[in-house]
Write a protein that holds these residues in place. Structure first.
Motif, PDB file in Angstrom:
ATOM      1  N   ALA A  60       0.976  -1.070   0.010  1.00 42.14           N
ATOM      2  CA  ALA A  60       0.042  -0.048   0.027  1.00 42.14           C
ATOM      3  C   ALA A  60       1.147   1.222  -0.150  1.00 42.14           C
ATOM      4  O   ALA A  60       0.691   2.270  -0.749  1.00 42.14           O
ATOM      5  CB  ALA A  60      -1.002   0.026   1.065  1.00 42.14           C
ATOM      6  N   THR A  61       1.918   1.349   0.956  1.00 39.47           N
ATOM      7  CA  THR A  61       2.942   2.305   0.723  1.00 39.47           C
ATOM      8  C   THR A  61       3.495   2.538  -0.642  1.00 39.47           C
ATOM      9  O   THR A  61       3.436   3.864  -0.965  1.00 39.47           O
ATOM     10  CB  THR A  61       4.008   2.145   2.081  1.00 39.47           C
ATOM     11  OG1 THR A  61       3.430   1.948   3.051  1.00 39.47           O
ATOM     12  CG2 THR A  61       4.820   3.254   1.853  1.00 39.47           C
ATOM     13  N   LYS A  62       3.891   1.432  -0.945  1.00 40.32           N
ATOM     14  CA  LYS A  62       4.590   1.364  -2.420  1.00 40.32           C
ATOM     15  C   LYS A  62       3.454   1.924  -3.637  1.00 40.32           C
ATOM     16  O   LYS A  62       3.972   2.847  -4.458  1.00 40.32           O
ATOM     17  CB  LYS A  62       5.028   0.081  -2.919  1.00 40.32           C
ATOM     18  CG  LYS A  62       5.709  -0.267  -4.334  1.00 40.32           C
ATOM     19  CD  LYS A  62       6.507  -1.393  -4.403  1.00 40.32           C
ATOM     20  CE  LYS A  62       6.078  -1.941  -5.482  1.00 40.32           C
ATOM     21  NZ  LYS A  62       6.373  -3.402  -5.814  1.00 40.32           N
ATOM     22  N   GLN A  63       2.263   1.506  -3.700  1.00 36.39           N
ATOM     23  CA  GLN A  63       1.319   1.969  -4.484  1.00 36.39           C
ATOM     24  C   GLN A  63       0.912   3.268  -4.526  1.00 36.39           C
ATOM     25  O   GLN A  63       0.720   4.211  -5.253  1.00 36.39           O
ATOM     26  CB  GLN A  63       0.296   1.036  -4.472  1.00 36.39           C
ATOM     27  CG  GLN A  63       0.478  -0.501  -5.217  1.00 36.39           C
ATOM     28  CD  GLN A  63      -0.481  -1.293  -5.661  1.00 36.39           C
ATOM     29  OE1 GLN A  63      -1.701  -0.831  -5.722  1.00 36.39           O
ATOM     30  NE2 GLN A  63      -0.340  -2.564  -5.750  1.00 36.39           N
ATOM     31  N   ALA A  64       0.930   3.744  -3.100  1.00 34.09           N
ATOM     32  CA  ALA A  64       0.353   5.069  -2.887  1.00 34.09           C
ATOM     33  C   ALA A  64       1.506   6.225  -3.494  1.00 34.09           C
ATOM     34  O   ALA A  64       0.998   7.209  -3.862  1.00 34.09           O
ATOM     35  CB  ALA A  64       0.335   5.313  -1.265  1.00 34.09           C
ATOM     36  N   ILE A  65       2.831   5.844  -3.278  1.00 30.06           N
ATOM     37  CA  ILE A  65       3.805   6.781  -3.961  1.00 30.06           C
ATOM     38  C   ILE A  65       3.321   6.874  -5.413  1.00 30.06           C
ATOM     39  O   ILE A  65       3.613   8.333  -6.004  1.00 30.06           O
ATOM     40  CB  ILE A  65       5.051   6.086  -3.700  1.00 30.06           C
ATOM     41  CG1 ILE A  65       5.440   5.984  -2.391  1.00 30.06           C
ATOM     42  CG2 ILE A  65       6.085   7.085  -4.561  1.00 30.06           C
ATOM     43  CD1 ILE A  65       6.820   5.242  -2.116  1.00 30.06           C
ATOM     44  N   HIS A  66       2.743   6.133  -6.098  1.00 28.94           N
ATOM     45  CA  HIS A  66       2.701   6.391  -7.561  1.00 28.94           C
ATOM     46  C   HIS A  66       1.117   6.796  -7.835  1.00 28.94           C
ATOM     47  O   HIS A  66       0.787   6.517  -9.081  1.00 28.94           O
ATOM     48  CB  HIS A  66       2.945   5.028  -8.264  1.00 28.94           C
ATOM     49  CG  HIS A  66       4.496   4.738  -8.140  1.00 28.94           C
ATOM     50  ND1 HIS A  66       5.460   5.322  -8.651  1.00 28.94           N
ATOM     51  CD2 HIS A  66       4.940   3.573  -7.383  1.00 28.94           C
ATOM     52  CE1 HIS A  66       6.531   4.938  -8.297  1.00 28.94           C
ATOM     53  NE2 HIS A  66       6.219   3.993  -7.336  1.00 28.94           N
ATOM     54  N   SER A  67       0.464   6.867  -6.783  1.00 26.33           N
ATOM     55  CA  SER A  67      -1.107   7.291  -6.912  1.00 26.33           C
ATOM     56  C   SER A  67      -1.195   8.520  -6.305  1.00 26.33           C
ATOM     57  O   SER A  67      -0.444   9.151  -5.413  1.00 26.33           O
ATOM     58  CB  SER A  67      -1.948   6.261  -6.676  1.00 26.33           C
ATOM     59  OG  SER A  67      -2.304   6.114  -5.320  1.00 26.33           O
ATOM     60  N   ASP A  68      -2.610   9.032  -6.531  1.00 28.84           N
ATOM     61  CA  ASP A  68      -3.303  10.244  -5.757  1.00 28.84           C
ATOM     62  C   ASP A  68      -3.835   9.951  -4.324  1.00 28.84           C
ATOM     63  O   ASP A  68      -4.459  10.375  -3.723  1.00 28.84           O
ATOM     64  CB  ASP A  68      -4.062  10.997  -6.430  1.00 28.84           C
ATOM     65  CG  ASP A  68      -5.311  10.260  -6.992  1.00 28.84           C
ATOM     66  OD1 ASP A  68      -5.251   9.205  -6.832  1.00 28.84           O
ATOM     67  OD2 ASP A  68      -6.232  10.960  -7.683  1.00 28.84           O
ATOM     68  N   ARG A  69      -3.771   8.559  -4.017  1.00 26.14           N
ATOM     69  CA  ARG A  69      -4.226   8.000  -2.781  1.00 26.14           C
ATOM     70  C   ARG A  69      -3.465   7.876  -1.502  1.00 26.14           C
ATOM     71  O   ARG A  69      -2.351   7.466  -1.996  1.00 26.14           O
ATOM     72  CB  ARG A  69      -5.104   6.645  -3.091  1.00 26.14           C
ATOM     73  CG  ARG A  69      -6.097   6.661  -4.246  1.00 26.14           C
ATOM     74  CD  ARG A  69      -6.682   5.029  -4.373  1.00 26.14           C
ATOM     75  NE  ARG A  69      -7.544   5.296  -5.684  1.00 26.14           N
ATOM     76  CZ  ARG A  69      -8.854   5.574  -5.675  1.00 26.14           C
ATOM     77  NH1 ARG A  69      -9.518   5.964  -4.494  1.00 26.14           N
ATOM     78  NH2 ARG A  69      -9.580   5.495  -6.613  1.00 26.14           N
ATOM     79  N   PRO A  70      -3.698   8.025  -0.543  1.00 25.76           N
ATOM     80  CA  PRO A  70      -2.994   7.870   0.528  1.00 25.76           C
ATOM     81  C   PRO A  70      -2.695   6.283   0.792  1.00 25.76           C
ATOM     82  O   PRO A  70      -3.704   5.403   0.487  1.00 25.76           O
ATOM     83  CB  PRO A  70      -3.538   8.528   1.729  1.00 25.76           C
ATOM     84  CG  PRO A  70      -4.882   8.712   1.482  1.00 25.76           C
ATOM     85  CD  PRO A  70      -4.990   8.901  -0.090  1.00 25.76           C
ATOM     86  N   ALA A  71      -1.656   5.889   1.532  1.00 27.50           N
ATOM     87  CA  ALA A  71      -1.595   4.376   1.811  1.00 27.50           C
ATOM     88  C   ALA A  71      -2.864   3.688   2.484  1.00 27.50           C
ATOM     89  O   ALA A  71      -2.906   2.585   2.051  1.00 27.50           O
ATOM     90  CB  ALA A  71      -0.341   4.318   2.505  1.00 27.50           C
ATOM     91  N   PRO A  72      -3.322   4.472   3.411  1.00 22.90           N
ATOM     92  CA  PRO A  72      -4.405   3.581   4.076  1.00 22.90           C
ATOM     93  C   PRO A  72      -5.500   3.419   3.160  1.00 22.90           C
ATOM     94  O   PRO A  72      -6.183   2.238   3.331  1.00 22.90           O
ATOM     95  CB  PRO A  72      -5.057   4.380   5.424  1.00 22.90           C
ATOM     96  CG  PRO A  72      -3.688   5.284   5.656  1.00 22.90           C
ATOM     97  CD  PRO A  72      -3.130   5.497   4.341  1.00 22.90           C
ATOM     98  N   GLU A  73      -5.795   4.220   2.341  1.00 21.10           N
ATOM     99  CA  GLU A  73      -6.945   3.884   1.295  1.00 21.10           C
ATOM    100  C   GLU A  73      -6.528   3.230   0.450  1.00 21.10           C
ATOM    101  O   GLU A  73      -7.188   2.395  -0.231  1.00 21.10           O
ATOM    102  CB  GLU A  73      -7.226   5.502   0.621  1.00 21.10           C
ATOM    103  CG  GLU A  73      -8.389   5.587  -0.135  1.00 21.10           C
ATOM    104  CD  GLU A  73      -8.603   6.739  -0.836  1.00 21.10           C
ATOM    105  OE1 GLU A  73      -9.375   6.647  -1.971  1.00 21.10           O
ATOM    106  OE2 GLU A  73      -8.364   7.680  -0.466  1.00 21.10           O
ATOM    107  N   MET A  74      -5.152   3.055  -0.045  1.00 23.65           N
ATOM    108  CA  MET A  74      -4.751   2.195  -0.965  1.00 23.65           C
ATOM    109  C   MET A  74      -4.815   0.697  -0.345  1.00 23.65           C
ATOM    110  O   MET A  74      -5.277  -0.295  -0.961  1.00 23.65           O
ATOM    111  CB  MET A  74      -3.231   2.522  -1.303  1.00 23.65           C
ATOM    112  CG  MET A  74      -2.813   1.675  -2.597  1.00 23.65           C
ATOM    113  SD  MET A  74      -3.648   1.545  -4.068  1.00 23.65           S
ATOM    114  CE  MET A  74      -3.449   3.530  -4.676  1.00 23.65           C
ATOM    115  N   ALA A  75      -4.431   0.675   1.142  1.00 30.10           N
ATOM    116  CA  ALA A  75      -4.580  -0.806   1.450  1.00 30.10           C
ATOM    117  C   ALA A  75      -5.891  -1.186   1.485  1.00 30.10           C
ATOM    118  O   ALA A  75      -6.063  -2.170   1.088  1.00 30.10           O
ATOM    119  CB  ALA A  75      -4.061  -0.570   2.896  1.00 30.10           C
TER     120      ALA A  75
END
Length: 186
Positions: A60-75
């Protein structure tokens, strides 16, 4: 009788391959909350995927870096996604005998209506039996309490039968199952 034997033989091969893969995976000591066999509506040989809480945080942390979503939302978005897991198709090399056995089975898309469904159900039943075998061995409680992990057999794209199999494979009051039913079930 022959069909029961076919299912048992297939289940044993799947369990043997999956046992090797999951044991290798679980050596990492992470706390897993989701392990699945996934296949398609054509009933291809299963692959495994899994999520641990540690892997979810990393991914989630890795994918959040490349998106406009924060890590908790990505998780929340990837939590139950077999395809987004870093453990997608883990231990695939252990499934050679399983692939061979499935390749010897009738091609589902060449079968008539009732026969293709019967063949698909045979394959899903073998996968479910294999997971039950591994569960009875205690495999899914190696790094966490058993009720903290949801084990499933899933057709992709998702179908209603996925929930039925998850309910049979897990304790109905399991917190992990209850979470999967609310967040991921069809």
């Amino acid at each position: 009788m022959a069909e029961t034997q076919e299912i048992e033989e297939l289940a044993n091969k799947i369990a043997c391959a999956a046992r090797k893969s999951f044991l290798e995976l679980f050596k990492n000591g992470e706390r897993f909350y989701y392990c699945t066999f996934f296949t398609t509506g054509e009933g291809h040989a299963p692959s495994i995927s899994a999520w641990s809480w540690e892997a979810l945080t990393r991914e989630a942390t890795k994918q959040a870096i490349h998106s406009d979503r924060p890590a908790p939302e990505m998780a929340d978005l990837i939590k139950w996604s077999y395809a987004d897991s870093p453990y997608y198709c883990f231990g695939e090399e252990n499934f050679a005998d399983v692939y061979e056995s499935f390749a010897k089975r009738p091609l589902i898309w060449t079968l008539e209506n009732g026969e293709w469904h019967k063949e698909l159900m045979l394959r899903l039943q073998a996968m479910e039996i294999a997971l039950n075998m591994l569960d009875e061995e205690g495999l899914f409680s190696l790094n966490q309490p058993r009720d903290a992990i949801c084990i499933t057999v899933e057709i992709m794209p998702p179908e209603e039968i996925n929930s039925q199999m998850a309910l049979r494979l897990n304790n109905p009051s399991s917190p992990a199952l209850q979470q999967w039913l609310v967040e991921a079930a069809e």
